[in-house]
Scaffold this active site. Structure first.
Site, mmCIF file in Angstrom:
data_model
loop_
_atom_site.group_PDB
_atom_site.id
_atom_site.type_symbol
_atom_site.label_atom_id
_atom_site.label_comp_id
_atom_site.label_asym_id
_atom_site.label_seq_id
_atom_site.Cartn_x
_atom_site.Cartn_y
_atom_site.Cartn_z
ATOM 1 N N ARG A 46 1.259 -1.380 -0.095
ATOM 2 C CA ARG A 46 -0.435 0.228 0.333
ATOM 3 C C ARG A 46 0.832 0.918 0.045
ATOM 4 O O ARG A 46 0.866 2.595 0.660
ATOM 5 C CB ARG A 46 -1.407 -0.071 0.843
ATOM 6 C CG ARG A 46 -1.618 -1.309 1.869
ATOM 7 C CD ARG A 46 -2.610 -2.119 0.098
ATOM 8 N NE ARG A 46 -4.015 -0.747 0.091
ATOM 9 C CZ ARG A 46 -4.953 -1.519 1.063
ATOM 10 N NH1 ARG A 46 -4.662 -2.298 1.926
ATOM 11 N NH2 ARG A 46 -5.876 -0.808 0.941
ATOM 12 N N GLN A 73 -0.217 2.436 -5.936
ATOM 13 C CA GLN A 73 -1.155 3.171 -6.167
ATOM 14 C C GLN A 73 -2.717 2.626 -6.865
ATOM 15 O O GLN A 73 -3.462 2.385 -6.835
ATOM 16 C CB GLN A 73 -1.377 4.536 -5.708
ATOM 17 C CG GLN A 73 -2.264 5.224 -4.270
ATOM 18 C CD GLN A 73 -2.330 6.544 -3.943
ATOM 19 O OE1 GLN A 73 -1.092 6.979 -4.698
ATOM 20 N NE2 GLN A 73 -2.407 6.880 -2.659
ATOM 21 N N ASP A 116 -3.199 -0.453 -6.903
ATOM 22 C CA ASP A 116 -3.676 -1.735 -5.304
ATOM 23 C C ASP A 116 -5.639 -1.798 -5.610
ATOM 24 O O ASP A 116 -6.515 -1.024 -5.351
ATOM 25 C CB ASP A 116 -3.281 -0.301 -4.749
ATOM 26 C CG ASP A 116 -4.559 -1.040 -3.363
ATOM 27 O OD1 ASP A 116 -4.740 -1.590 -2.937
ATOM 28 O OD2 ASP A 116 -3.812 0.071 -2.093
ATOM 29 N N SER A 118 -7.402 -1.437 -2.290
ATOM 30 C CA SER A 118 -8.065 -0.051 -2.641
ATOM 31 C C SER A 118 -9.014 0.367 -3.821
ATOM 32 O O SER A 118 -10.560 0.484 -2.828
ATOM 33 C CB SER A 118 -6.768 1.138 -2.701
ATOM 34 O OG SER A 118 -5.919 0.679 -1.709
ATOM 35 N N TYR A 173 -1.558 -0.725 8.236
ATOM 36 C CA TYR A 173 -2.411 -1.381 8.531
ATOM 37 C C TYR A 173 -2.991 -1.586 10.364
ATOM 38 O O TYR A 173 -1.860 -1.126 10.952
ATOM 39 C CB TYR A 173 -3.025 -3.100 8.502
ATOM 40 C CG TYR A 173 -2.877 -3.104 6.562
ATOM 41 C CD1 TYR A 173 -4.159 -3.322 5.923
ATOM 42 C CD2 TYR A 173 -1.323 -3.771 6.038
ATOM 43 C CE1 TYR A 173 -4.327 -3.528 4.730
ATOM 44 C CE2 TYR A 173 -1.863 -3.571 4.714
ATOM 45 C CZ TYR A 173 -3.189 -4.091 4.319
ATOM 46 O OH TYR A 173 -3.051 -4.215 3.047
HETATM 47 P P1 NAD Z 1 -8.507 -2.339 6.802
HETATM 48 O O1 NAD Z 1 -9.119 -3.132 5.517
HETATM 49 O O2 NAD Z 1 -7.304 -3.792 6.829
HETATM 50 O O3 NAD Z 1 -9.446 -1.869 7.521
HETATM 51 C C1 NAD Z 1 -10.164 -1.092 7.928
HETATM 52 C C2 NAD Z 1 -10.351 -0.444 8.818
HETATM 53 O O4 NAD Z 1 -9.978 -0.991 9.974
HETATM 54 C C3 NAD Z 1 -8.778 0.325 9.147
HETATM 55 O O5 NAD Z 1 -8.705 1.603 9.268
HETATM 56 C C4 NAD Z 1 -8.425 0.180 10.195
HETATM 57 O O6 NAD Z 1 -7.601 0.650 11.508
HETATM 58 C C5 NAD Z 1 -9.747 -0.216 10.859
HETATM 59 N N1 NAD Z 1 -9.671 -1.347 12.533
HETATM 60 C C6 NAD Z 1 -9.383 -2.849 12.877
HETATM 61 N N2 NAD Z 1 -9.693 -3.380 13.702
HETATM 62 C C7 NAD Z 1 -10.625 -1.622 14.782
HETATM 63 C C8 NAD Z 1 -11.443 -2.344 15.196
HETATM 64 N N3 NAD Z 1 -11.057 -3.313 16.191
HETATM 65 N N4 NAD Z 1 -12.009 -1.365 15.687
HETATM 66 C C9 NAD Z 1 -12.653 -0.222 14.532
HETATM 67 N N5 NAD Z 1 -12.139 -0.079 13.140
HETATM 68 C C10 NAD Z 1 -10.888 -1.396 13.510
HETATM 69 O O7 NAD Z 1 -7.418 -1.607 6.305
HETATM 70 P P2 NAD Z 1 -7.442 -0.799 4.667
HETATM 71 O O8 NAD Z 1 -8.981 0.268 4.569
HETATM 72 O O9 NAD Z 1 -7.168 -1.736 3.726
HETATM 73 O O10 NAD Z 1 -6.283 0.299 4.821
HETATM 74 C C11 NAD Z 1 -5.187 0.150 5.247
HETATM 75 C C12 NAD Z 1 -4.360 1.039 5.540
HETATM 76 O O11 NAD Z 1 -3.714 1.128 4.623
HETATM 77 C C13 NAD Z 1 -4.705 2.654 6.227
HETATM 78 O O12 NAD Z 1 -4.026 2.380 6.660
HETATM 79 C C14 NAD Z 1 -4.948 3.006 4.392
HETATM 80 O O13 NAD Z 1 -5.032 4.096 4.676
HETATM 81 C C15 NAD Z 1 -3.613 3.042 4.023
HETATM 82 N N6 NAD Z 1 -3.336 2.642 2.474
HETATM 83 C C16 NAD Z 1 -2.805 3.106 2.092
HETATM 84 C C17 NAD Z 1 -2.523 3.774 0.393
HETATM 85 C C18 NAD Z 1 -1.252 3.935 -0.231
HETATM 86 O O14 NAD Z 1 -0.916 5.134 0.330
HETATM 87 N N7 NAD Z 1 -1.020 3.767 -1.332
HETATM 88 C C19 NAD Z 1 -3.283 3.197 -0.613
HETATM 89 C C20 NAD Z 1 -4.781 2.026 0.852
HETATM 90 C C21 NAD Z 1 -4.316 2.028 1.277
#
Ligand code: NAD
Length: 378
Positions: free
Chosen positions: A122, A127, A130, A133, A228
Site C-alpha cells: 500500500r 497506488q 492497488d 483499495s 494496517y
Molecule cells: P483494512 O481493510 O485492513 O481495515 C479497515 C479498517 O478497519 C482500518 O482502518 C483499520 O484500522 C480498522 N480496524 C481494525 N480493527 C478495528 C477495530 N477493532 N475497531 C475499529 N476499526 C478497526 O484497511 P484498509 O482500508 O485496507 O487500509 C489499510 C491502511 O492502508 C490504511 O492506513 C490506509 O490509509 C492505507 N492505505 C494506503 C495507501 C497508499 O498509500 N497507497 C493505499 C490504500 C490504503
C-alpha cells in the site's frame, strides 16, 4: 507474449480483469490479448467492444490457458487449472494467500509465477495497481446504498409542511478505504454520521469528511509499517464494545469494515448490541469474508434478528456496481503490467528486487518465494 483473460467462474462474480480500454492499452504495449467470450458481459462490457480494442476471442478455455504467458483473472483459480498453465507463465489475481496453502503449493509445483493482488504494497508508487483499495472504495459506497435501500427511512433531514423528518443516524466502524468512502456516501445522502477506528491517525480524516469521531480510550493502539491496524487484546475489544454500545443502539445503519490484515476480523457487534437496536435498523458486515465483525452475520445472506434488525452479509458488495468495479480493477491490472513491462524486448520483465514485486510475488521458479508463505523449514 500472450495475455489470457478467462471469464470468471465463481457464481455471483460479475467482475472481469479486462475492459476494452485496458485491452487497448495492453495491445499497444505489444501483448496479444486473448479472452474467453462473454468475459465482461456481466459487468456490461460487450464482446464487440473488446474485439474492436484488439482482443482475440477463443472459446477453448483449456487451450487458451496452455498457450498463455500471462493470465489475468479476478478470483483465484481452481487448483486443477494450475497444472494446465505453462511453466514460467505469470498468473495475477486475488489469491486469498493466507487461507490457500494448497493453491500456493500447486502454483509452485507447476512452475508458475503467482502474483497476489491482496499483497501489492500500500505505497504511493503502487497506488495505481492497488486492487484492494479500488474495490474497497466501491464496497464502502455500495454498503451505504444497499443499507439505505433496506432501511424504511429517508436518510436526509427534510422540513416539510407535514412536519420535520430527522436525519438517519449512521455509524461506521473501521475508517480505512471502505469506511471513509462509506462515511462520504452517507454524508452526501444527508445522514448524521459517526465513526470509530483504532488507528488514531484516522480521526482527522473522519472529521474532514464532516463526520463525528467517537472517542474510546483503548490504551495503546497503532498501525503497522504498512498502515494496517494492529490486533487488539481481548480486554481492548471489551472496552471498545462498551464504548460503542450506546452509539450502536441509537444508530439506524451500522456499517462494520474493521479488519486486521492477514488475521480473522475482530467480533465487535454482539448479539446483546443487536438486541438493543431499533426494529428496522440495518447492519452491514463488510468484514464477513474474514470472519465478520457482527455476531450472527452469514456470508452471502441477509439475516433478520428476532427484534427486526437486518444484517447484510454480502461478501462482494463491489459486485453490485460491477461496471465501475471492473473499470478500476482492469486499470489496476494494466498499471501492474506497465510497471513490469520491458518496452525494448516487448515482454514482461520480473525484477525480483523490485519492492512492489517482492511484496506480491508468491511463487516463482518452482518454489514459494514470499517469506510470509514459504514453508518454515525449507
Ligand atoms: P483494512 O481493510 O485492513 O481495515 C479497515 C479498517 O478497519 C482500518 O482502518 C483499520 O484500522 C480498522 N480496524 C481494525 N480493527 C478495528 C477495530 N477493532 N475497531 C475499529 N476499526 C478497526 O484497511 P484498509 O482500508 O485496507 O487500509 C489499510 C491502511 O492502508 C490504511 O492506513 C490506509 O490509509 C492505507 N492505505 C494506503 C495507501 C497508499 O498509500 N497507497 C493505499 C490504500 C490504503
Amino acid at each position: 507474449m500472450i495475455c489470457y483473460v478467462p471469464a470468471e467462474q465463481a457464481p455471483g462474480e460479475p467482475r472481469a480483469a479486462l475492459t476494452p480500454t485496458t485491452a487497448q492499452a495492453l495491445v499497444k504495449l505489444g501483448l496479444t490479448v486473448r479472452a474467453q467470450p462473454g468475459v465482461g458481459r456481466a459487468s456490461h462490457y460487450s464482446d464487440a467492444d473488446y474485439a474492436a480494442a484488439g482482443v482475440v476471442f477463443d472459446a477453448d478455455h483449456a487451450s487458451s490457458l496452455a498457450a498463455a504467458d500471462l493470465v489475468f483473472r479476478v478470483r483465484k483459480p481452481a487448483v486443477d487449472e494450475i497444472a494446465r498453465l505453462k511453466r514460467g507463465a505469470v498468473h495475477v489475481s486475488f489469491l486469498d494467500p493466507f487461507n490457500e496453502p494448497a493453491l500456493l503449493a500447486a502454483f509452485a509445483q507447476a512452475g508458475v509465477s503467482a502474483v497476489s493482488l491482496e499483497m501489492i504494497p500500500r505505497t504511493t508508487l503502487a497506488q495505481k495497481m492497488d486492487a484492494l483499495s479500488s474495490q474497497a472504495s466501491l464496497a464502502g459506497y455500495a454498503a451505504v446504498i444497499q443499507a439505505a435501500a433496506r432501511l424504511r427511512m429517508a436518510l436526509p433531514m427534510m422540513m416539510t409542511p407535514a412536519g420535520t423528518i430527522m436525519p438517519a443516524r449512521v455509524f461506521i466502524i473501521g475508517a480505512g478505504v471502505a469506511g471513509l468512502q462509506a462515511i462520504a456516501t452517507a454524508k452526501r445522502l444527508g445522514a448524521r454520521v459517526e465513526a470509530f477506528d483504532t488507528r488514531p491517525v484516522v480521526e482527522e480524516q473522519v472529521k474532514s469528511l464532516g463526520a463525528k469521531f467517537v472517542k474510546i480510550d483503548l490504551g495503546q493502539t497503532g498501525q503497522t509499517a504498512g498502515g494496517y491496524a494492529q490486533a487488539l487484546t481481548p480486554e481492548q475489544i471489551a472496552k471498545q464494545q462498551a464504548g460503542m454500545a450506546k452509539v450502536i443502539a441509537q444508530s439506524d445503519i451500522v456499517i462494520t469494515t474493521a479488519k486486521v490484515f492477514g488475521r480473522k476480523a475482530p467480533r465487535l457487534v454482539t448479539k446483546a448490541m443487536l438486541d438493543g437496536m431499533k426494529p428496522g435498523s440495518v447492519v452491514v458486515d463488510l468484514a464477513i469474508e474474514s470472519g465478520g465483525n457482527v455476531e450472527g452475520s452469514k456470508p452471502g445472506e441477509d439475516v433478520v434478528t428476532p427484534n427486526g434488525v437486518t444484517i447484510l452479509g454480502n461478501a462482494n458488495l463491489e459486485a453490485s456496481v460491477a461496471f465501475h468495479a471492473t473499470q478500476v480493477l482492469a486499470a489496476n491490472f494494466a498499471a501492474w503490467t506497465t510497471h513490469f513491462w520491458d518496452d525494448q524486448a516487448k515482454t514482461l520483465k520480473l525484477d525480483l528486487n523490485d519492492e512492489i514485486l517482492k511484496g506480491c510475488l508468491i511463487t516463482h521458479g518452482g518454489a514459494i518465494v514470499h517469506p510470509q508463505f514459504a514453508p518454515k523449514n525449507s
